[in-house]
Design a protein around this motif. Structure first.
Motif, PDB file in Angstrom:
ATOM      1  N   ASP A   8       5.597  10.600 -32.056  1.00  0.00           N
ATOM      2  CA  ASP A   8       5.428  10.769 -30.611  1.00  0.00           C
ATOM      3  C   ASP A   8       4.459   9.711 -30.088  1.00  0.00           C
ATOM      4  O   ASP A   8       3.270   9.708 -30.439  1.00  0.00           O
ATOM      5  N   PRO A   9       4.923   8.768 -29.239  1.00  0.00           N
ATOM      6  CA  PRO A   9       4.010   7.748 -28.700  1.00  0.00           C
ATOM      7  C   PRO A   9       2.911   8.347 -27.831  1.00  0.00           C
ATOM      8  O   PRO A   9       1.911   7.679 -27.553  1.00  0.00           O
ATOM      9  N   GLY A  10       3.077   9.598 -27.416  1.00  0.00           N
ATOM     10  CA  GLY A  10       2.051  10.250 -26.613  1.00  0.00           C
ATOM     11  C   GLY A  10       1.026  10.993 -27.439  1.00  0.00           C
ATOM     12  O   GLY A  10       0.133  11.641 -26.882  1.00  0.00           O
ATOM     13  N   ASP A  11       1.103  10.885 -28.752  1.00  0.00           N
ATOM     14  CA  ASP A  11       0.142  11.575 -29.626  1.00  0.00           C
ATOM     15  C   ASP A  11      -1.275  11.079 -29.324  1.00  0.00           C
ATOM     16  O   ASP A  11      -1.544   9.873 -29.352  1.00  0.00           O
ATOM     17  N   LEU A  12      -2.174  11.996 -29.042  1.00  0.00           N
ATOM     18  CA  LEU A  12      -3.532  11.623 -28.635  1.00  0.00           C
ATOM     19  C   LEU A  12      -4.292  10.885 -29.730  1.00  0.00           C
ATOM     20  O   LEU A  12      -5.256  10.163 -29.439  1.00  0.00           O
ATOM     21  N   ARG A  13      -3.883  11.041 -30.963  1.00  0.00           N
ATOM     22  CA  ARG A  13      -4.558  10.330 -32.047  1.00  0.00           C
ATOM     23  C   ARG A  13      -4.333   8.820 -31.966  1.00  0.00           C
ATOM     24  O   ARG A  13      -5.076   8.037 -32.564  1.00  0.00           O
ATOM     25  N   LEU A  14      -3.308   8.426 -31.202  1.00  0.00           N
ATOM     26  CA  LEU A  14      -3.011   7.002 -31.024  1.00  0.00           C
ATOM     27  C   LEU A  14      -3.619   6.432 -29.750  1.00  0.00           C
ATOM     28  O   LEU A  14      -3.383   5.276 -29.413  1.00  0.00           O
ATOM     29  N   ALA A  15      -4.410   7.222 -29.053  1.00  0.00           N
ATOM     30  CA  ALA A  15      -4.960   6.814 -27.753  1.00  0.00           C
ATOM     31  C   ALA A  15      -5.725   5.483 -27.787  1.00  0.00           C
ATOM     32  O   ALA A  15      -5.612   4.683 -26.849  1.00  0.00           O
ATOM     33  N   PRO A  16      -6.510   5.185 -28.822  1.00  0.00           N
ATOM     34  CA  PRO A  16      -7.224   3.896 -28.818  1.00  0.00           C
ATOM     35  C   PRO A  16      -6.303   2.679 -28.793  1.00  0.00           C
ATOM     36  O   PRO A  16      -6.730   1.586 -28.411  1.00  0.00           O
ATOM     37  N   TYR A  17      -5.043   2.866 -29.190  1.00  0.00           N
ATOM     38  CA  TYR A  17      -4.098   1.746 -29.276  1.00  0.00           C
ATOM     39  C   TYR A  17      -3.177   1.657 -28.054  1.00  0.00           C
ATOM     40  O   TYR A  17      -2.326   0.775 -27.991  1.00  0.00           O
ATOM     41  N   LEU A  18      -3.359   2.536 -27.107  1.00  0.00           N
ATOM     42  CA  LEU A  18      -2.450   2.611 -25.956  1.00  0.00           C
ATOM     43  C   LEU A  18      -2.639   1.414 -25.026  1.00  0.00           C
ATOM     44  O   LEU A  18      -3.754   1.075 -24.640  1.00  0.00           O
ATOM     45  N   SER A  19      -1.537   0.745 -24.680  1.00  0.00           N
ATOM     46  CA  SER A  19      -1.539  -0.375 -23.713  1.00  0.00           C
ATOM     47  C   SER A  19      -2.635  -1.386 -24.043  1.00  0.00           C
ATOM     48  O   SER A  19      -3.492  -1.706 -23.220  1.00  0.00           O
ATOM     49  N   ILE A  20      -2.568  -1.908 -25.239  1.00  0.00           N
ATOM     50  CA  ILE A  20      -3.649  -2.768 -25.742  1.00  0.00           C
ATOM     51  C   ILE A  20      -3.917  -3.960 -24.839  1.00  0.00           C
ATOM     52  O   ILE A  20      -5.058  -4.270 -24.508  1.00  0.00           O
ATOM     53  N   ARG A  21      -2.857  -4.644 -24.431  1.00  0.00           N
ATOM     54  CA  ARG A  21      -3.040  -5.885 -23.667  1.00  0.00           C
ATOM     55  C   ARG A  21      -3.778  -5.629 -22.357  1.00  0.00           C
ATOM     56  O   ARG A  21      -4.718  -6.349 -21.993  1.00  0.00           O
ATOM     57  N   GLY A  91       2.535  -1.291 -25.894  1.00  0.00           N
ATOM     58  CA  GLY A  91       2.953  -1.824 -24.602  1.00  0.00           C
ATOM     59  C   GLY A  91       3.658  -3.156 -24.687  1.00  0.00           C
ATOM     60  O   GLY A  91       4.016  -3.739 -23.660  1.00  0.00           O
ATOM     61  N   PHE A  92       3.870  -3.667 -25.895  1.00  0.00           N
ATOM     62  CA  PHE A  92       4.609  -4.908 -26.115  1.00  0.00           C
ATOM     63  C   PHE A  92       5.033  -4.929 -27.579  1.00  0.00           C
ATOM     64  O   PHE A  92       4.485  -4.179 -28.402  1.00  0.00           O
ATOM     65  N   PRO A  93       6.008  -5.765 -27.945  1.00  0.00           N
ATOM     66  CA  PRO A  93       6.495  -5.781 -29.327  1.00  0.00           C
ATOM     67  C   PRO A  93       5.388  -6.175 -30.314  1.00  0.00           C
ATOM     68  O   PRO A  93       4.785  -7.241 -30.188  1.00  0.00           O
ATOM     69  N   MET A  94       5.137  -5.326 -31.285  1.00  0.00           N
ATOM     70  CA  MET A  94       4.105  -5.575 -32.293  1.00  0.00           C
ATOM     71  C   MET A  94       4.762  -6.084 -33.572  1.00  0.00           C
ATOM     72  O   MET A  94       4.998  -5.337 -34.516  1.00  0.00           O
ATOM     73  N   HIS A  95       5.090  -7.379 -33.579  1.00  0.00           N
ATOM     74  CA  HIS A  95       5.846  -7.943 -34.691  1.00  0.00           C
ATOM     75  C   HIS A  95       5.079  -7.890 -36.010  1.00  0.00           C
ATOM     76  O   HIS A  95       5.676  -7.738 -37.071  1.00  0.00           O
ATOM     77  N   ARG A  96       3.760  -8.024 -35.950  1.00  0.00           N
ATOM     78  CA  ARG A  96       2.977  -7.977 -37.192  1.00  0.00           C
ATOM     79  C   ARG A  96       2.940  -6.570 -37.773  1.00  0.00           C
ATOM     80  O   ARG A  96       2.794  -6.401 -38.979  1.00  0.00           O
ATOM     81  N   GLY A  97       3.028  -5.571 -36.914  1.00  0.00           N
ATOM     82  CA  GLY A  97       3.061  -4.192 -37.374  1.00  0.00           C
ATOM     83  C   GLY A  97       1.779  -3.692 -37.995  1.00  0.00           C
ATOM     84  O   GLY A  97       1.791  -2.691 -38.718  1.00  0.00           O
ATOM     85  N   VAL A  98       0.672  -4.355 -37.710  1.00  0.00           N
ATOM     86  CA  VAL A  98      -0.613  -3.982 -38.319  1.00  0.00           C
ATOM     87  C   VAL A  98      -1.702  -3.990 -37.256  1.00  0.00           C
ATOM     88  O   VAL A  98      -1.998  -5.027 -36.665  1.00  0.00           O
ATOM     89  N   LEU A  99      -2.296  -2.835 -37.028  1.00  0.00           N
ATOM     90  CA  LEU A  99      -3.422  -2.702 -36.111  1.00  0.00           C
ATOM     91  C   LEU A  99      -4.493  -1.842 -36.774  1.00  0.00           C
ATOM     92  O   LEU A  99      -4.202  -1.011 -37.633  1.00  0.00           O
ATOM     93  N   ALA A 100      -5.718  -2.044 -36.361  1.00  0.00           N
ATOM     94  CA  ALA A 100      -6.812  -1.182 -36.808  1.00  0.00           C
ATOM     95  C   ALA A 100      -7.830  -1.076 -35.686  1.00  0.00           C
ATOM     96  O   ALA A 100      -7.958  -1.980 -34.851  1.00  0.00           O
ATOM     97  N   CYS A 101      -8.549   0.023 -35.673  1.00  0.00           N
ATOM     98  CA  CYS A 101      -9.569   0.264 -34.657  1.00  0.00           C
ATOM     99  C   CYS A 101     -10.930   0.320 -35.337  1.00  0.00           C
ATOM    100  O   CYS A 101     -11.136   1.081 -36.293  1.00  0.00           O
ATOM    101  N   GLY A 102     -11.853  -0.510 -34.859  1.00  0.00           N
ATOM    102  CA  GLY A 102     -13.218  -0.522 -35.383  1.00  0.00           C
ATOM    103  C   GLY A 102     -14.201  -0.032 -34.340  1.00  0.00           C
ATOM    104  O   GLY A 102     -13.885   0.024 -33.144  1.00  0.00           O
ATOM    105  N   LEU A 103     -15.385   0.316 -34.777  1.00  0.00           N
ATOM    106  CA  LEU A 103     -16.443   0.793 -33.887  1.00  0.00           C
ATOM    107  C   LEU A 103     -17.538  -0.270 -33.794  1.00  0.00           C
ATOM    108  O   LEU A 103     -18.043  -0.745 -34.825  1.00  0.00           O
ATOM    109  N   LYS A 104     -17.904  -0.630 -32.561  1.00  0.00           N
ATOM    110  CA  LYS A 104     -18.882  -1.696 -32.367  1.00  0.00           C
ATOM    111  C   LYS A 104     -20.277  -1.309 -32.859  1.00  0.00           C
ATOM    112  O   LYS A 104     -21.033  -2.148 -33.351  1.00  0.00           O
TER     113      LYS A 104
END
Length: 275
Positions: A8-21, A91-104
């Protein structure tokens, strides 16, 4: 390392990655930052001092990354989705298929990142709002042995996704402090015992190749186009890169590379010249 398969693209666990650009452009990630691609993910996991919050992978990347994923802390979730779901979230094609979220985490100060003693090179950036230039400056700083990068408050975030990528991940491990004015950067460097060289095309500036490099030096560069203000140049030692007649400037990252290379080579035991 929990691997969670989501559909589900609306899963709240994915919220940090929503509409990245769009969120990149508005600095909407808050205390988080996003890295993209295998190389930067590896740097984040193996070399960075930043905490990893989660990973977000296309399901086709799970097996090829199996060895690297062994380095993910047990407390960090790995979200896996089909390509279409990942594209919808980002929000756009993620051809690399690899993302991660870090904390500043807590921001570092100039005192935190400038070495206290010994030979030292620092790169000072004032007014650099272009993420490509900031990323390239970090990459050059790492390549030529700079120990820290200081950026004023008007410079863009080195943890912006594109800056991280252009830097080849060096913004994730090379110590930096971000904030304050250009004058404050100069003061911090001088308090740390560094001589500040202001890179400028002014004709009355000293030619870089003629300068003897001190043990502790900080190279100050300004934004593409306007360069450094007269006030900042007046606070430092004006230095220019000699060029052909009718040409007085290069890209700021190129200027940084030339100056950093000069400093680096002056501190090395070079082999004798061939006859």
């Amino acid at each position: 390392m929990p691997v969670l398969h989501l559909t589900d693209p609306g899963d709240l666990r994915l919220a940090p990655y929503l509409s990245i650009r769009e969120r990149d452009l508005t600095n909407g990630h808050g205390g988080r930052f996003i890295v993209e691609g295998k190389v930067t993910l590896e740097t984040l996991l193996m070399r960075s001092h930043f905490e990893v919050e989660s990973l977000f992978l296309c399901e086709t990347r799970l097996e090829p990354l199996a060895q690297l994923l062994q380095q993910v802390p047990a407390s960090v979730p790995v979200f896996v989705t089909p390509q279409g779901v990942m594209d919808a979230v980002a929000g756009f094609p993620m051809h690399r298929g690899v993302l991660a979220c870090g904390l500043k985490g807590a921001p570092r100060t100039t005192a935190d990142v400038l070495p206290a003693d010994g030979p030292s090179t620092a790169l000072l950036l004032a007014g650099l709002s272009n993420h490509d230039n900031v990323g390239a400056c970090f990459r050059n700083a790492a390549a030529f042995g700079a120990g820290a990068v200081l950026l004023d408050e008007t410079s863009c975030d080195p943890l912006y996704r594109k800056a991280i990528r252009v830097s080849s991940g060096t913004t994730l491990w090379l110590p930096f402090a971000h904030g304050g004015t250009g004058a404050a950067l100069i003061e911090a460097a001088e308090e740390a015992g560094q001589e500040v060289w202001a890179l400028t095309p002014r004709a009355d500036a000293e030619p870089l190749p003629t300068l003897r490099v001190p043990q502790r030096v900080a190279l100050l560069l300004g934004a593409e186009g306007p360069g450094l203000t007269r006030e900042l140049i007046g606070r430092a030692r004006p230095v220019r890169i000699p060029m052909t007649n009718g040409f007085d400037s290069v890209n700021v990252a190129t200027a940084a590379a030339i100056a950093l290379s000069h400093v680096w080579n002056s501190r090395r035991d070079l082999p004798p010249s061939l006859p």
